[in-house]
Design an enzyme around this catalytic site. Structure first.
Site, PDB file in Angstrom:
ATOM      1  CE  LYS A  13      -2.116   1.629   3.862  1.00  0.00           C
ATOM      2  NZ  LYS A  13      -1.185   2.634   4.404  1.00  0.00           N
ATOM      3  CE  LYS A  18       4.328   0.896  -3.204  1.00  0.00           C
ATOM      4  NZ  LYS A  18       3.609   1.541  -2.100  1.00  0.00           N
ATOM      5  CE  LYS A  44       4.052   8.141  -3.648  1.00  0.00           C
ATOM      6  NZ  LYS A  44       4.834   7.884  -2.446  1.00  0.00           N
ATOM      7  CG  ASP A 130      -2.996   2.083  -1.559  1.00  0.00           C
ATOM      8  OD1 ASP A 130      -2.005   2.555  -2.130  1.00  0.00           O
ATOM      9  OD2 ASP A 130      -3.219   2.195  -0.349  1.00  0.00           O
TER      10      ASP A 130
HETATM   11  N1  LIG Z   1      12.084   0.970   7.987  1.00  0.00           N
HETATM   12  C1  LIG Z   1      11.862   2.286   7.932  1.00  0.00           C
HETATM   13  N2  LIG Z   1      12.331   3.103   8.933  1.00  0.00           N
HETATM   14  C2  LIG Z   1      12.097   4.439   8.900  1.00  0.00           C
HETATM   15  N3  LIG Z   1      11.413   5.071   7.924  1.00  0.00           N
HETATM   16  C3  LIG Z   1      10.927   4.323   6.911  1.00  0.00           C
HETATM   17  C4  LIG Z   1      11.129   2.901   6.861  1.00  0.00           C
HETATM   18  N4  LIG Z   1      10.537   2.427   5.722  1.00  0.00           N
HETATM   19  C5  LIG Z   1       9.999   3.504   5.110  1.00  0.00           C
HETATM   20  N5  LIG Z   1      10.221   4.627   5.806  1.00  0.00           N
HETATM   21  C6  LIG Z   1       9.791   6.009   5.475  1.00  0.00           C
HETATM   22  O1  LIG Z   1       8.408   6.012   5.168  1.00  0.00           O
HETATM   23  C7  LIG Z   1       8.133   6.952   4.138  1.00  0.00           C
HETATM   24  C8  LIG Z   1       7.365   6.270   3.000  1.00  0.00           C
HETATM   25  O2  LIG Z   1       8.220   5.323   2.398  1.00  0.00           O
HETATM   26  P1  LIG Z   1       8.200   5.006   0.834  1.00  0.00           P
HETATM   27  O3  LIG Z   1       9.275   4.014   0.603  1.00  0.00           O
HETATM   28  O4  LIG Z   1       8.234   6.262   0.028  1.00  0.00           O
HETATM   29  O5  LIG Z   1       6.762   4.340   0.692  1.00  0.00           O
HETATM   30  P2  LIG Z   1       5.992   3.818  -0.617  1.00  0.00           P
HETATM   31  O6  LIG Z   1       6.984   3.714  -1.722  1.00  0.00           O
HETATM   32  O7  LIG Z   1       5.423   2.491  -0.213  1.00  0.00           O
HETATM   33  O8  LIG Z   1       4.903   4.810  -0.888  1.00  0.00           O
HETATM   34  C9  LIG Z   1       9.464   7.526   3.697  1.00  0.00           C
HETATM   35  O9  LIG Z   1       9.639   8.796   4.251  1.00  0.00           O
HETATM   36  C10 LIG Z   1      10.481   6.527   4.219  1.00  0.00           C
HETATM   37  O10 LIG Z   1      11.724   7.104   4.542  1.00  0.00           O
HETATM   38 MG   LIG Z   2       6.996   4.655  -3.546  1.00  0.00          MG
END
Ligand SMILES: Nc1ncnc2c1ncn2[C@@H]1O[C@H](COP(=O)(O)OP(=O)(O)O)[C@@H](O)[C@H]1O
Ligand SMILES: [Mg+2]
Length: 288
Positions: A13, A18, A44, A130
């Site tokens: 999600k 991811k 995005k 999602d």
């Molecule tokens: N293990 C983790 N520890 C700390 N922050 C994390 C961790 N995994 C993800 N984040 C933070 O959560 C936010 C969303 O992560 P993101 O990888 O962009 O999500 P997605 O790609 O699923 O939308 C980012 O700011 C990222 O740095």
């Molecule tokens: Mg992403």
């Protein structure tokens, strides 16, 4: 003998981690000597940012919108350790289907034989999950990916999205779609979060590839525009990402999952809610 190309899709999600996890896997695999492409399939278009110092890149759909005949090389940008970075991009918000964008982007690279030319060991697709609508199911449905991993936390909505993804994989597995490699458990801070995800994996007949803690190192690295592998290679968090990448490199057999029916999933969640309330009553709240 032709080298076997690992085509992997990472689903989960929005906001679950991811792109962060995928970029660290890509960085770790490239440090291991593999040639890697990371292919962002989230409209995005920020999947590869931390592989490229935080910089955005033009998306395939942007380029195709500008003019019809795009040289695929214009959409490939080199990042950390030479990782090939591509962002599919998406339709203008509210118009069109994101899945068609993914198809168009993959087709462009296929038609121009880019996957062969770059002699890649891994192509990792980072896909928003999602809702596994027909569009976002493109990588699992159309033979683009072979192995799927899902990123989830112990939060119900993330598990709900993972279970929906499993329904999609199960459905398309009958017509040669991708199969499930396992779950990547992200933001696990407590034993109970691990147990919840572990129990969900067992119930749906899959495995947990790695438990990744929530870590300030990830935040610091992201703010400096880098993966944890690049920014903090000696940190415990980087060691965890390397262990995950190694498990993925060693992974051979994916399987069709056994998703829970809606009522089963609700009953499963209600059972965990009861257990957590019980623990809190016994004074173990801070370990939940
Ligand atoms: N293990 C983790 N520890 C700390 N922050 C994390 C961790 N995994 C993800 N984040 C933070 O959560 C936010 C969303 O992560 P993101 O990888 O962009 O999500 P997605 O790609 O699923 O939308 C980012 O700011 C990222 O740095
Ligand atoms: Mg992403």
């Amino acid at each position: 003998m032709a080298k076997k190309l690992g085509q992997i899709a990472i689903y989960g999600k929005g906001g679950i981690g991811k792109s962060t996890t995928t970029s660290n896997i890509s960085a770790a695999l490239s440090d291991m000597g593999f040639r890697v492409m990371q292919f962002g399939c989230d409209p995005k278009a920020d999947s590869t940012n931390t592989l490229r110092g935080g910089a955005d890149i033009p998306t395939v759909l942007d380029l195709l919108r500008e003019r019809g005949d795009v040289d695929a090389h214009e959409a490939i940008f080199r990042g950390y350790n030479g990782i090939a970075c591509v962002e599919a991009g998406g339709p203008a918000p509210g118009v069109g289907c994101a899945g068609r964008g993914i198809t168009a982007a993959v087709q462009l690279l296929k038609q121009q034989n880019i996957f062969e030319e770059l002699d890649l060991d891994y192509v990792i697709y980072d896909v928003l999950g999602d809702v596994v609508c027909g569009g976002f199911a493109v990588p699992i449905r159309e033979g683009i990916a072979e192995h799927v991993f899902t990123v989830t936390s112990a939060d119900f909505m993330a598990i709900y999205a993972a279970n929906n993804l499993f329904k999609g994989i199960q459905k398309y597995s009958r017509s040669g779609g991708a199969l499930l490699g396992g779950i990547i458990a992200n933001s696990c801070a407590t034993p109970f979060q691990r147990q919840i995800i572990g129990d969900f994996a067992a119930k749906t007949q899959t495995q947990v590839m790695e438990y990744i803690p929530r870590s300030i190192t990830v935040t610091q690295s992201e703010l400096s525009g880098r993966t944890t592998i690049e920014a903090a290679p000696d940190s415990p968090q980087a060691a965890i990402y390397r262990a995950l990448a190694q498990r993925i490199a060693d992974h051979a057999e994916s399987t069709a999952p056994a998703p829970l029916e809606s009522q089963e999933l609700k009953a499963w969640a209600a059972d965990w809610a009861r257990q957590l309330i019980e623990i809190e009553k016994q004074g173990g709240g801070c370990t939940i």
